[in-house]
Write an enzyme that holds these catalytic residues in place. Structure first.
Site, PDB file in Angstrom:
ATOM      1  CG  ASP A 152      -1.749   1.072   1.327  1.00 57.63           C
ATOM      2  OD1 ASP A 152      -2.468   1.515   0.604  1.00 57.63           O
ATOM      3  OD2 ASP A 152      -1.654   1.824   2.359  1.00 57.63           O
ATOM      4  CG  ASP A 156      -1.940   8.441   1.855  1.00 59.05           C
ATOM      5  OD1 ASP A 156      -1.238   8.672   2.821  1.00 59.05           O
ATOM      6  OD2 ASP A 156      -2.720   9.408   1.405  1.00 59.05           O
TER       7      ASP A 156
END
Length: 256
Positions: free
Chosen positions: A10, A12
């Site tokens: 991932d 953010d």
């Protein structure tokens, strides 16, 4: 601790926080690079093209990245559309990343009904007329596909409405459940596996959000690594029935 030949990661809250650099995230990627370990950034953000994501990582966060190392929910949505029969006209509600991904698969992008499918991501210029046209298309039989149903997006200013807030409006108007592509659903994970050629036992999903990143891995049968540098908090996660395979305070603690 198991060794993995591939990492799905991932962005953010894991590698950076909005425009804020995470030195720990940069170090994590540099360790993967130094070890020659394959990795792919897997993000629910459908607004940016892979080139835009790679440029942001390279120029703003000092993490040298190519577009080939990025897989977005927009790309996964376009890949999914390509598996469906008789889809030609696609009504797209979304930004550059989604429109570009759908167009690259050869679909005709339309803004008004009729359409064979309605594809919805976050759109910061969303209008009532778009809602009307998408409603008409779905009522006439178009497939309803959502890039993701994230309710909010973390920013420096606070939690802004995410794609899920727009999807909820269209779902209410049509009384139709969308097919959801992004995390925590498995379509995006299946797409990432197909893109990289890895098998489920070879990869680990790394993220900061239990409800998206970690559940995506769990739902897909992939090991997971939760870092507490973003959304999820230990007390909340430990109350869940299904637990991450591993958890760390930050990614410096993880041995590659």
């Amino acid at each position: 601790m198991a060794k993995y030949t591939g990492y799905f990661i991932d962005l953010d809250g894991t590698i950076y926080q909005g425009t804020t650099q995470f030195p720990v995230g940069k170090r994590f990627i540099e360790r993967l690079q130094a070890s020659g370990t394959d990795y792919l950034f897997v993000t629910n953000n459908s607004t940016k093209t892979p080139a835009m994501v790679a440029q942001n990582l390279t120029e703003n966060h000092g993490i040298i990245t190519t577009p080939a190392q990025v897989y977005t929910s927009a790309m996964a949505t376009a890949d999914y559309l390509a598996t469906l029969p008789a889809i030609k006209r696609v009504l797209v509600i979304g930004e550059d990343g989604l429109r570009s991904a759908v167009a690259q698969k050869g679909f005709e992008i339309v803004t008004t009904a009729p359409a064979d499918a309605v594809v919805m991501g976050i759109d910061r210029q969303f209008t009532y007329d778009q809602l009307v046209q998408a409603t008409f298309a779905i009522q006439a039989g178009a497939k309803f596909i959502a890039t993701n149903v994230d309710t909010n997006l973390p920013t420096e200013l606070g939690l802004q409405p995410g794609a899920g807030s727009l999807v909820a409006a269209l779902q209410t108007a049509t009384q139709t459940e969308p097919i959801v592509i992004g995390k925590p659903f498995t379509v995006i994970m299946d797409g990432a596996l197909a893109l990289t050629g890895h098998t489920k036992d070879e990869v680990i999903m790394v993220g900061d959000n239990y409800n998206t990143d970690i559940l995506a891995g769990i739902n897909a049968g992939i090991d997971t690594l939760l870092t507490y540098t973003g959304v999820s908090k230990p007390a909340d996660v430990h109350a869940k029935m299904a637990q991450p395979s591993y958890e760390v305070t930050n990614l410096d603690e993880w041995e590659i």
